[in-house]
Design a protein around this motif. Structure first.
Motif, PDB file in Angstrom:
ATOM      1  N   ASN A 252       0.814  -1.213   0.000  1.00 47.56           N
ATOM      2  CA  ASN A 252       0.000   0.000   0.000  1.00 47.56           C
ATOM      3  C   ASN A 252       0.851   1.269   0.000  1.00 47.56           C
ATOM      4  O   ASN A 252       0.316   2.367   0.092  1.00 47.56           O
ATOM      5  N   MET A 253       2.153   1.103  -0.123  1.00 51.87           N
ATOM      6  CA  MET A 253       3.035   2.260  -0.087  1.00 51.87           C
ATOM      7  C   MET A 253       3.415   2.731  -1.483  1.00 51.87           C
ATOM      8  O   MET A 253       3.415   1.958  -2.431  1.00 51.87           O
ATOM      9  N   PHE A 254       3.713   4.017  -1.569  1.00 58.66           N
ATOM     10  CA  PHE A 254       4.189   4.603  -2.818  1.00 58.66           C
ATOM     11  C   PHE A 254       5.547   5.239  -2.554  1.00 58.66           C
ATOM     12  O   PHE A 254       5.710   5.975  -1.576  1.00 58.66           O
ATOM     13  N   HIS A 255       6.506   4.940  -3.409  1.00 57.69           N
ATOM     14  CA  HIS A 255       7.839   5.504  -3.250  1.00 57.69           C
ATOM     15  C   HIS A 255       7.865   6.904  -3.860  1.00 57.69           C
ATOM     16  O   HIS A 255       7.825   7.065  -5.075  1.00 57.69           O
ATOM     17  N   LEU A 256       7.895   7.918  -3.006  1.00 57.36           N
ATOM     18  CA  LEU A 256       7.953   9.300  -3.474  1.00 57.36           C
ATOM     19  C   LEU A 256       9.414   9.631  -3.756  1.00 57.36           C
ATOM     20  O   LEU A 256      10.198   9.842  -2.845  1.00 57.36           O
ATOM     21  N   SER A 257       9.744   9.675  -5.022  1.00 56.43           N
ATOM     22  CA  SER A 257      11.140   9.789  -5.419  1.00 56.43           C
ATOM     23  C   SER A 257      11.537  11.235  -5.685  1.00 56.43           C
ATOM     24  O   SER A 257      10.817  11.993  -6.339  1.00 56.43           O
ATOM     25  N   TYR A 258      12.688  11.614  -5.148  1.00 56.56           N
ATOM     26  CA  TYR A 258      13.298  12.901  -5.448  1.00 56.56           C
ATOM     27  C   TYR A 258      14.635  12.655  -6.142  1.00 56.56           C
ATOM     28  O   TYR A 258      15.118  11.531  -6.203  1.00 56.56           O
TER      29      TYR A 258
ATOM     30  N   LEU B   3      23.766  19.725  -0.319  1.00 60.03           N
ATOM     31  CA  LEU B   3      23.924  20.844   0.598  1.00 60.03           C
ATOM     32  C   LEU B   3      24.523  22.002  -0.198  1.00 60.03           C
ATOM     33  O   LEU B   3      25.040  21.791  -1.303  1.00 60.03           O
ATOM     34  N   PRO B   4      24.457  23.223   0.306  1.00 56.05           N
ATOM     35  CA  PRO B   4      25.036  24.354  -0.449  1.00 56.05           C
ATOM     36  C   PRO B   4      26.490  24.136  -0.840  1.00 56.05           C
ATOM     37  O   PRO B   4      26.937  24.603  -1.882  1.00 56.05           O
ATOM     38  N   GLU B   5      27.210  23.358   0.000  1.00 56.78           N
ATOM     39  CA  GLU B   5      28.632  23.150  -0.298  1.00 56.78           C
ATOM     40  C   GLU B   5      28.906  21.842  -1.038  1.00 56.78           C
ATOM     41  O   GLU B   5      30.051  21.526  -1.330  1.00 56.78           O
ATOM     42  N   GLY B   6      27.861  21.068  -1.331  1.00 56.45           N
ATOM     43  CA  GLY B   6      28.108  19.836  -2.071  1.00 56.45           C
ATOM     44  C   GLY B   6      27.053  18.772  -1.833  1.00 56.45           C
ATOM     45  O   GLY B   6      26.044  19.008  -1.185  1.00 56.45           O
ATOM     46  N   LYS B   7      27.282  17.579  -2.380  1.00 50.39           N
ATOM     47  CA  LYS B   7      26.318  16.497  -2.311  1.00 50.39           C
ATOM     48  C   LYS B   7      26.221  15.917  -0.907  1.00 50.39           C
ATOM     49  O   LYS B   7      27.201  15.833  -0.184  1.00 50.39           O
ATOM     50  N   MET B   8      24.980  15.459  -0.571  1.00 50.80           N
ATOM     51  CA  MET B   8      24.797  14.734   0.679  1.00 50.80           C
ATOM     52  C   MET B   8      25.318  13.316   0.535  1.00 50.80           C
ATOM     53  O   MET B   8      25.968  12.774   1.390  1.00 50.80           O
ATOM     54  N   LYS B   9      24.987  12.712  -0.620  1.00 53.83           N
ATOM     55  CA  LYS B   9      25.396  11.325  -0.846  1.00 53.83           C
ATOM     56  C   LYS B   9      25.831  11.152  -2.295  1.00 53.83           C
ATOM     57  O   LYS B   9      25.398  11.875  -3.182  1.00 53.83           O
ATOM     58  N   SER B  10      26.652  10.197  -2.530  1.00 56.75           N
ATOM     59  CA  SER B  10      27.014   9.844  -3.892  1.00 56.75           C
ATOM     60  C   SER B  10      27.291   8.344  -3.941  1.00 56.75           C
ATOM     61  O   SER B  10      27.452   7.705  -2.905  1.00 56.75           O
TER      62      SER B  10
ATOM     63  N   ALA C 291      11.773  21.144  10.093  1.00 57.14           N
ATOM     64  CA  ALA C 291      12.578  21.937   9.155  1.00 57.14           C
ATOM     65  C   ALA C 291      13.012  21.090   7.963  1.00 57.14           C
ATOM     66  O   ALA C 291      12.916  21.518   6.809  1.00 57.14           O
ATOM     67  N   ILE C 292      13.475  19.882   8.239  1.00 60.56           N
ATOM     68  CA  ILE C 292      13.941  19.004   7.163  1.00 60.56           C
ATOM     69  C   ILE C 292      12.782  18.554   6.279  1.00 60.56           C
ATOM     70  O   ILE C 292      12.833  18.637   5.046  1.00 60.56           O
ATOM     71  N   LYS C 293      11.727  18.050   6.910  1.00 60.95           N
ATOM     72  CA  LYS C 293      10.603  17.505   6.148  1.00 60.95           C
ATOM     73  C   LYS C 293       9.952  18.552   5.257  1.00 60.95           C
ATOM     74  O   LYS C 293       9.699  18.309   4.071  1.00 60.95           O
ATOM     75  N   THR C 294       9.694  19.726   5.832  1.00 57.45           N
ATOM     76  CA  THR C 294       9.018  20.763   5.068  1.00 57.45           C
ATOM     77  C   THR C 294       9.877  21.249   3.906  1.00 57.45           C
ATOM     78  O   THR C 294       9.375  21.468   2.802  1.00 57.45           O
ATOM     79  N   TYR C 295      11.154  21.399   4.144  1.00 61.20           N
ATOM     80  CA  TYR C 295      12.050  21.890   3.096  1.00 61.20           C
ATOM     81  C   TYR C 295      12.072  20.916   1.917  1.00 61.20           C
ATOM     82  O   TYR C 295      11.965  21.323   0.759  1.00 61.20           O
ATOM     83  N   ILE C 296      12.196  19.638   2.207  1.00 62.96           N
ATOM     84  CA  ILE C 296      12.284  18.633   1.142  1.00 62.96           C
ATOM     85  C   ILE C 296      10.935  18.432   0.459  1.00 62.96           C
ATOM     86  O   ILE C 296      10.840  18.371  -0.770  1.00 62.96           O
ATOM     87  N   LEU C 297       9.855  18.337   1.261  1.00 62.52           N
ATOM     88  CA  LEU C 297       8.534  18.100   0.678  1.00 62.52           C
ATOM     89  C   LEU C 297       8.015  19.304  -0.097  1.00 62.52           C
ATOM     90  O   LEU C 297       7.058  19.186  -0.857  1.00 62.52           O
ATOM     91  N   GLY C 298       8.651  20.447   0.080  1.00 62.51           N
ATOM     92  CA  GLY C 298       8.247  21.620  -0.679  1.00 62.51           C
ATOM     93  C   GLY C 298       8.666  21.568  -2.132  1.00 62.51           C
ATOM     94  O   GLY C 298       8.159  22.335  -2.962  1.00 62.51           O
ATOM     95  N   PHE C 299       9.570  20.662  -2.474  1.00 66.01           N
ATOM     96  CA  PHE C 299       9.994  20.493  -3.860  1.00 66.01           C
ATOM     97  C   PHE C 299       9.059  19.528  -4.593  1.00 66.01           C
ATOM     98  O   PHE C 299       8.461  18.645  -3.983  1.00 66.01           O
ATOM     99  N   LYS C 300       8.956  19.700  -5.887  1.00 70.19           N
ATOM    100  CA  LYS C 300       8.204  18.754  -6.706  1.00 70.19           C
ATOM    101  C   LYS C 300       8.945  17.424  -6.732  1.00 70.19           C
ATOM    102  O   LYS C 300      10.177  17.389  -6.652  1.00 70.19           O
TER     103      LYS C 300
ATOM    104  N   SER D 138      12.576  16.148  -8.310  1.00 66.46           N
ATOM    105  CA  SER D 138      13.436  17.333  -8.405  1.00 66.46           C
ATOM    106  C   SER D 138      14.739  17.118  -7.632  1.00 66.46           C
ATOM    107  O   SER D 138      14.765  16.435  -6.611  1.00 66.46           O
ATOM    108  N   ASP D 139      15.816  17.694  -8.134  1.00 65.83           N
ATOM    109  CA  ASP D 139      17.040  17.783  -7.340  1.00 65.83           C
ATOM    110  C   ASP D 139      16.838  18.858  -6.275  1.00 65.83           C
ATOM    111  O   ASP D 139      16.103  19.825  -6.485  1.00 65.83           O
ATOM    112  N   ILE D 140      17.476  18.682  -5.138  1.00 62.16           N
ATOM    113  CA  ILE D 140      17.246  19.565  -3.999  1.00 62.16           C
ATOM    114  C   ILE D 140      18.567  20.096  -3.464  1.00 62.16           C
ATOM    115  O   ILE D 140      19.515  19.335  -3.292  1.00 62.16           O
ATOM    116  N   ILE D 141      18.616  21.376  -3.215  1.00 63.73           N
ATOM    117  CA  ILE D 141      19.729  21.963  -2.470  1.00 63.73           C
ATOM    118  C   ILE D 141      19.185  22.297  -1.084  1.00 63.73           C
ATOM    119  O   ILE D 141      18.399  23.234  -0.925  1.00 63.73           O
ATOM    120  N   PHE D 142      19.548  21.503  -0.105  1.00 65.39           N
ATOM    121  CA  PHE D 142      19.028  21.677   1.241  1.00 65.39           C
ATOM    122  C   PHE D 142      19.888  22.667   2.011  1.00 65.39           C
ATOM    123  O   PHE D 142      21.078  22.441   2.217  1.00 65.39           O
TER     124      PHE D 142
END
Length: 242
Positions: free
Chosen positions: A28-34, A39-46, A94-103, A106-110
């Motif tokens: 019953n779950m849907f994978h909401l993919s971003y 981060l402003p100074e670089g990638k969180m993960k690679s 702060a984290i959830k709202t910032y990320i969920l505010g993107f379509k 989308s790539d995200i700069i947190f």
């Protein structure tokens, strides 16, 4: 997002993975993919390795929120336990709202600093607005009765908030069918912004006349109810005091 692990695990595990782990609700779950989260100074993960771990980021956000609340707690009105609980709620919001505010997709700069601000389109701003509505209602000495809409003049600040509230059911519907939480968030920000403008421009408890006072308190109650419902749908804690 239910706890610390969710931010780290939910975006990286699809429903099939959860099904293999034995969770009966996986189908019953849907994978909401971003896209990539930076981060402003670089990638969180690679794929080459972890640059910033999600769990570490959560702890950093909670720590920053703790410092912010401690600085505001000059009269020692809050215990360390209360500060810790609020800091956790604010940091995660702060984290959830910032990320969920993107379509989605989308790539995200947190931006950690921007996400913790009490102004603008942030989780703490929504929490602060909810707490403001709670504070007004606690200070009121009038029993709320049925709203007399004739007390509201079309085009004034009250009606802007009413119209924003009226769009909430539709925003929930479209956010759900499109799997796009940003649509719901946009409506919550509109509600919060219109209510704060109304709050600063029109007296509520000291309104001119008891009937108008009750109308404005009812409107404040509606803002509290709808914001609380919206935050709950997004897995964000609604704080009655900030």
């Amino acid at each position: 997002y239910g706890d610390h692990r969710d931010l780290h695990s939910f975006p990286t595990r699809r429903s099939s993975d959860l099904k293999l782990l034995g969770f009966p609700w996986a189908d019953n779950m849907f994978h909401l993919s971003y896209g990539m989260v930076n981060l402003p100074e670089g990638k969180m993960k690679s794929r080459e390795g972890t640059v910033v771990d999600a769990d570490d980021l959560i702890e950093q956000m909670i720590s920053a929120a703790t410092d912010m609340l401690t600085a505001r707690n000059k009269n020692n009105e809050l215990s360390q336990e209360e500060i810790g609980e609020r800091a956790k709620a604010i940091g995660l919001a702060a984290i959830k709202t910032y990320i969920l505010g993107f379509k989605k997709n989308s790539d995200i700069i947190f931006d950690p600093k921007k996400s913790l601000a009490f102004e603008g389109k942030t989780g703490p701003y929504l929490q602060y607005t909810f707490a403001r509505a709670c504070s007004v209602l606690k200070k009121a000495d009038s029993a709320l009765s049925d709203v007399n809409l004739k007390q509201m003049e079309v085009g004034n600040e009250e009606w802007q908030t009413v119209k924003a509230l009226a769009e909430f059911p539709q925003s929930v519907y479209y956010a759900a069918i499109n799997c796009e939480p940003s649509l719901l968030l946009e409506n919550l920000f509109t509600i919060a912004q219109s209510f704060n403008y109304f709050y600063h421009s029109q007296p509520i408890i000291k309104a001119d006349g008891q009937e108008l006072k009750i109308v404005r308190l009812q409107l404040t109650q509606a803002v509290k109810q709808v914001l609380g419902n919206g935050l709950k749908l997004l897995g964000i804690v609604a704080l009655e005091e900030m």
